[in-house]
Scaffold this motif. Structure first.
Motif, PDB file in Angstrom:
ATOM      1  N   ASP A 199      49.827  35.021  52.117  1.00  0.00           N
ATOM      2  CA  ASP A 199      50.534  35.583  50.967  1.00  0.00           C
ATOM      3  C   ASP A 199      49.543  35.917  49.856  1.00  0.00           C
ATOM      4  O   ASP A 199      49.610  36.973  49.229  1.00  0.00           O
ATOM      5  CB  ASP A 199      51.567  34.582  50.438  1.00  0.00           C
ATOM      6  N   ILE A 200      48.626  34.988  49.648  1.00  0.00           N
ATOM      7  CA  ILE A 200      47.624  35.178  48.605  1.00  0.00           C
ATOM      8  C   ILE A 200      46.750  36.390  48.910  1.00  0.00           C
ATOM      9  O   ILE A 200      46.494  37.228  48.052  1.00  0.00           O
ATOM     10  CB  ILE A 200      46.749  33.912  48.497  1.00  0.00           C
ATOM     11  N   LEU A 201      46.316  36.474  50.175  1.00  0.00           N
ATOM     12  CA  LEU A 201      45.452  37.590  50.556  1.00  0.00           C
ATOM     13  C   LEU A 201      46.170  38.919  50.341  1.00  0.00           C
ATOM     14  O   LEU A 201      45.577  39.889  49.880  1.00  0.00           O
ATOM     15  CB  LEU A 201      45.011  37.449  52.020  1.00  0.00           C
ATOM     16  N   ARG A 202      47.458  38.934  50.658  1.00  0.00           N
ATOM     17  CA  ARG A 202      48.213  40.174  50.476  1.00  0.00           C
ATOM     18  C   ARG A 202      48.265  40.572  49.010  1.00  0.00           C
ATOM     19  O   ARG A 202      48.178  41.745  48.657  1.00  0.00           O
ATOM     20  CB  ARG A 202      49.625  40.017  51.022  1.00  0.00           C
ATOM     21  N   ARG A 203      48.401  39.570  48.127  1.00  0.00           N
ATOM     22  CA  ARG A 203      48.449  39.881  46.697  1.00  0.00           C
ATOM     23  C   ARG A 203      47.106  40.393  46.209  1.00  0.00           C
ATOM     24  O   ARG A 203      47.036  41.292  45.398  1.00  0.00           O
ATOM     25  CB  ARG A 203      48.837  38.631  45.906  1.00  0.00           C
ATOM     26  N   MET A 204      46.040  39.778  46.738  1.00  0.00           N
ATOM     27  CA  MET A 204      44.712  40.235  46.336  1.00  0.00           C
ATOM     28  C   MET A 204      44.479  41.658  46.799  1.00  0.00           C
ATOM     29  O   MET A 204      43.883  42.471  46.094  1.00  0.00           O
ATOM     30  CB  MET A 204      43.644  39.310  46.934  1.00  0.00           C
ATOM     31  N   LYS A 205      44.958  41.945  47.970  1.00  0.00           N
ATOM     32  CA  LYS A 205      44.855  43.286  48.512  1.00  0.00           C
ATOM     33  C   LYS A 205      45.597  44.260  47.606  1.00  0.00           C
ATOM     34  O   LYS A 205      45.091  45.338  47.274  1.00  0.00           O
ATOM     35  CB  LYS A 205      45.437  43.281  49.917  1.00  0.00           C
ATOM     36  N   ALA A 206      46.774  43.866  47.178  1.00  0.00           N
ATOM     37  CA  ALA A 206      47.557  44.719  46.291  1.00  0.00           C
ATOM     38  C   ALA A 206      46.810  44.995  45.001  1.00  0.00           C
ATOM     39  O   ALA A 206      47.003  46.029  44.363  1.00  0.00           O
ATOM     40  CB  ALA A 206      48.897  44.056  45.994  1.00  0.00           C
ATOM     41  N   GLU A 207      45.931  44.064  44.655  1.00  0.00           N
ATOM     42  CA  GLU A 207      45.156  44.214  43.431  1.00  0.00           C
ATOM     43  C   GLU A 207      43.915  45.069  43.626  1.00  0.00           C
ATOM     44  O   GLU A 207      43.116  45.237  42.717  1.00  0.00           O
ATOM     45  CB  GLU A 207      44.738  42.833  42.917  1.00  0.00           C
ATOM     46  N   GLY A 208      43.697  45.531  44.840  1.00  0.00           N
ATOM     47  CA  GLY A 208      42.571  46.423  45.071  1.00  0.00           C
ATOM     48  C   GLY A 208      41.329  45.755  45.615  1.00  0.00           C
ATOM     49  O   GLY A 208      40.270  46.375  45.705  1.00  0.00           O
TER      50      GLY A 208
END
Lengths: 552, 368
Positions: free
Chosen positions: A225-234
């Motif tokens: 979940d965290i990785l996905r959010r970081m990804k969303a952040e670019g």
């Protein structure tokens, strides 16, 4: 919620890293902004290439670890780096993080050629690596570990040095204790510190080397979940793994390495586990593991109220009870360090037992040396976790290693290497061991071959109890399946096998029953056929959902 | 911040250390020989800088060691204790037990043997020799057993322990020479009496029989370490104590037994010194041999036959340099320096057998 701080901290970290132009006072609005417009931002940031490797080659002596490898990661993308052990994944990533230098090839950061000479350079370029084995100083606090090596600031350690971390914690309501020492932390917490360490240094290219190897299924989910959010952040994220289901779940693209070469890069959405395996191994592989049935019923080994103290005097195994039947594979699951090592060593007679009994045919074997246990007619084979440190003599060849347990059988004062030599040659053929010769030091063999040498020797001794600790750790798919087959073969002969494992998917397929350890106690023994990963995951973290994260 | 860093000039370092493939033994030997040649050349530069002709000095060293049968015998006499002691500590080193107490073990071997030489010199010669040899082994062995016992029982550090025991052994001689074993004929001068003829080791070809013992030991030690069960156990314990325990070996017993053996062989060196070379027990009985033996064993990579070669080399250097001193007026410390240079090069060459240096290609920067 088990590690609420993990997710929130990372959220914070990711935002810090990816919005570094913002000053501290802007951070809170930035988070709000993300929650509102995350979707839109993601779409805007998925174009540019963050980092690109071109024709990277690295050799160690005559071993070509990486041969002309091309790889690129875009901003806002998760790239899975997939390959069997020894395919060069870690070497490649170590070059990105400045630990090794490529022999040839170039690294382009935002389209510009750079040379990464040291981990320091890597940090300055915004590349952060989270290693498989945590690189933390045990006796220091979280704060000190995070601050370690950070450039700039005062020459002296200020009392306020944890203020920044605490400030972040306060801002985002994190439940982290910056003064907690690493040795007091759980594996999940340690990983949090590792990730925070990297994010504190403003990394926006993140490399994770097998991050899920030590996590429970619930923790893994949280990390993703965290990785996905970081990804969303670019952020650009590279995740090294050899678990296919994780690749399918988390990645956008997959680059597959085989024998040091980049074989293919595919879109995750357009592929499946079978295709990936084929690319990885180079030929079609049957991915299911057998669980043959047999008619053995009798109990081989009974363990009662076993309590074992480890070398520091800490009770690593507390009052556990189980039995092992003939022709059964009993899996032992648990977070790393839950007492698996001590259980094995106590059973093999290598660690003194404080309390309890281990009954073999109603006879207690506690307090007997390994030699005496063998003399009692119990052939117990133990394949330890640390293969070269216990179990094999690293700088000796196969021949000398084969006679480790049998050298005494030869009459007279001298050893006979004849049989050991023949056995070595036979095992090379049987198990497909790759070695330049039977006298080549075993430490020069690859991990899989070392394991085959050890397993081969132990099986040759016709055991009735076989204890294996992490039998396939570090092995490629092919070798792993060879090992599973060998274990099943032994099982069908009526050998009772204690299989200490870490990959729950494998254990659910291979084992008959699975015993779950948590903090040295048995939290449950389940039938593998009817159990699920989630159930075992809960037991691993201490019971029936009371403190576990059932909602995760 | 990153904008500035990407503009920063990142150069490749001048040289990088890269791991090499494992080498064949022949290749390793070739490297060692090459290092030896370099060492001799470097030593030559040093001698030249002192104002002497290095070729002449080297020639003197070699010819000095063998110029007459007496000097050849002298060279061999130097070699005997060195050879035996090196073989002794090889056992401990193979087990990764850092026995640097050969000096003390030699002394204790000498003391035990001297007891019989002084007080039982009337025994039949061959019996006395055997008993003295056995006593020497016992003395050295027991002395080595002390650190082994404390290591296995309490986990003490064997390096410090064996080192300190050297001094205790040395002062024990002093005590004996001034007290109980004081030579009554020496009119108060603190020394131990010379051995009677019956208590002296026989000479074979002009040198005491210690050289035969040494040569026999070379073969025996080689076979013991390579082909015996005990030798195998020593190697396994040295490799990893955990593996040894795993295999059901009694690690403590093996450590004690091996250290006894290691000390016992050093004790033989002490016995041959007192009964073959000095004919008495004095503080100089070991004379640093126990320390030189560490270097010999290490340079020879614990191979008994190579130990023989290295011992001969060291003995020639030592004997030859005394001649060099008398004919050129060069101090003996020059030979110490030469020894140091050789050690430096040979040990340094170890690095190049495992790693190689890759230098930055001229003018080129980070592209291919």
């Amino acid at each position: 919620m088990q590690y609420p701080q993990l997710s929130l901290l990372l959220e914070a970290g990711g935002i810090l890293a990816c919005n570094r132009h913002l000053t501290a006072s802007h951070r809170v609005p930035a988070v709000a902004n993300y929650f509102l417009t995350g979707e839109i931002m993601q779409k805007e940031k998925t174009h540019a290439t963050a980092i690109e490797l071109k024709g990277i080659t690295k050799t160690f002596g005559s071993v070509v670890a990486n041969n002309q490898i091309d790889l690129s990661v875009r901003k806002g993308e998760i790239l899975a780096l997939l390959g069997e052990n020894g395919s060069g994944k870690t070497t490649l990533m170590n070059m990105l993080s400045g630990i090794y230098r490529p022999d040839s090839g170039s690294v382009l950061l935002n389209g510009e050629a750079v040379t990464i000479n040291s981990p320091e350079d890597a940090i300055e370029f915004g590349i952060g690596m989270i290693h498989q084995h945590f690189k933390l100083v045990d006796v220091l606090s979280a704060t000190d570990n995070i601050m370690l090596g950070v450039k700039g600031g005062s020459r002296w350690l200020k009392k306020t040095r944890s203020d920044k971390i605490q400030e972040i914690s306060r801002h985002f309501g994190l439940d982290i204790s910056p003064e907690k020492k690493i040795y007091q932390m759980s594996v999940g917490e340690k990983q949090t510190v590792e990730i925070l360490k990297v994010m504190y240094r403003n990394a926006n290219i993140l490399i994770l080397d097998e991050p899920t190897a030590v996590l429970t299924p619930q923790e893994t989910k949280k990390l993703f979940d965290i990785l996905r959010r970081m990804k969303a952040e670019g952020c650009a994220i590279i995740i090294i793994t050899h678990k296919l289901n994780e690749v399918m779940e988390i990645s956008d693209r997959v680059t597959i390495l085989r024998k040091g070469e980049s074989i293919a890069t595919v879109e995750t959405a357009e592929t499946n586990a079978h295709e990936l395996t084929e690319l990885m191994v180079g030929r079609p592989v049957e991915l299911s593991i057998d669980r043959p049935e047999n008619g053995f019923e009798e109990t081989l080994l009974e363990v009662h109220h076993l309590t074992v103290a480890n070398e520091e005097g800490f009770e690593a195994i507390q009052d556990i009870k189980f039995e092992l039947k003939r022709g059964e594979i009993l899996g032992v699951a648990g977070i790393a360090g839950s007492g698996q090592k001590e259980l094995c060593e106590a059973m093999a007679g290598l660690l003194p037992v404080s309390k309890g009994a281990i009954l073999y045919n109603k006879e207690n074997i506690i307090g007997k040396s390994p030699e005496e246990i063998i003399k009692m007619g119990i052939s117990m084979s133990f394949i330890p976790e640390d293969r070269l440190g216990m179990g094999l003599a690293a700088s000796m060849g196969m021949v000398d290693n084969m006679m480790l347990k049998t050298y005494k059988k030869n009459k007279g004062p001298f050893v006979s290497r004849k049989e050991a030599r023949e056995l070595s040659k036979r095992l090379i053929k049987q198990l497909g061991i790759v070695t330049p010769g039977v006298d080549t030091p075993v430490r020069r063999l690859s991990g899989g071959n070392v394991q085959k040498v050890l397993l081969g020797r132990e099986i040759e001794s016709n055991p009735n109890v076989l204890i294996t600790a992490y039998a396939v750790r570090g092995l490629d798919i092919n070798s792993s399946y060879t090992i599973y087959d060998s274990l099943n073969e032994q099982k069908q002969k009526g050998v009772g096998i204690l299989f200490i494992g870490e990959d729950l998917d494998v254990m659910l397929e291979l084992c008959d029953r699975i015993m779950v350890l948590c903090h040295g106690k048995v939290t449950g023994i389940v039938e593998a056929k009817t159990s699920t990963k989630e159930e075992i995951g809960l037991l691993m973290t201490g019971g029936s959902g009371k403190e576990g994260s059932a909602d995760a | 911040m990153r904008e500035s860093s990407s503009k920063r000039h990142y150069n490749e370092p001048l040289a990088r250390i890269v791991k090499k493939d494992a080498m064949s033994n022949q290749r390793m030997a070739a490297y060692s020989v090459f290092a030896l040649i370099l060492a001799i050349a470097a030593g030559g530069v040093f001698i030249f800088s002192l104002g002497y002709n290095p070729f002449k000095v080297y020639a003197t060293i070699v010819s000095g060691a063998f110029r007459s049968s007496i000097s050849t015998q002298g060279t061999i006499k130097i070699a005997i204790p060195l050879l035996i002691a090196s073989l002794g500590i090889t056992h401990a080193f193979k087990m990764q037990f850092w026995n640097i107490g050969a000096e003390g073990q030699i002394i204790m071997g000498g003391i035990f043997a001297t007891y019989f030489a002084l007080f039982h010199s009337d025994w039949p010669h061959w019996l006395l020799m055997l008993v003295m040899c056995a006593a020497g082994m016992l003395g050295g062995g027991l002395w080595a057993l002390i650190p082994a016992f404390f290591k296995t029982k309490y986990g003490t550090n064997e390096t410090l322990f064996t080192l300190m025991l050297n001094y205790i052994a040395l002062y024990m001689i002093k005590y004996l020479a001034e007290g109980p074993w004081l030579d009554p004929k020496a009119s108060g001068f603190p020394k131990i009496a010379s051995f009677e003829k019956n208590a002296r080791l026989d000479e074979v070809f002009g040198v005491h029989a210690g050289w035969i013992i040494g040569l026999v030991l070379v073969g025996v030690v080689y076979f013991y370490l390579k082909y015996s069960k005990q030798g195998y156990e020593i190697a396994i314990v040295g490799e990893s104590e955990n593996t040894a325990r795993y295999a059901g070996m009694n690690v403590k017993k093996i450590i004690m037994r091996t250290m006894f053996l290691s000390g016992a062989i050093c004790g033989i060196a002490g016995m041959t010194q007192v009964s073959g070379a000095a004919y008495t027990l004095s503080e100089g009985v070991a004379g640093g041999v126990g320390f030189t033996a560490i270097i010999v064993a290490w340079l020879a990579k614990l191979n008994p036959f190579v130990i023989l070669l290295v011992t001969i080399g060291f003995s020639v250097l030592e004997k030859g340099s005394s001649v060099m001193q008398s004919s050129f007026g060069l101090p003996t410390s020059v030979s110490d320096i030469l020894q140091g240079i050789i050690l430096f090069f040979i040990l340094g060459c170890d690095f190049f057998t495992r790693y190689k240096l890759i230098f930055r290609k001229g003018g080129q920067k980070n592209d291919n």
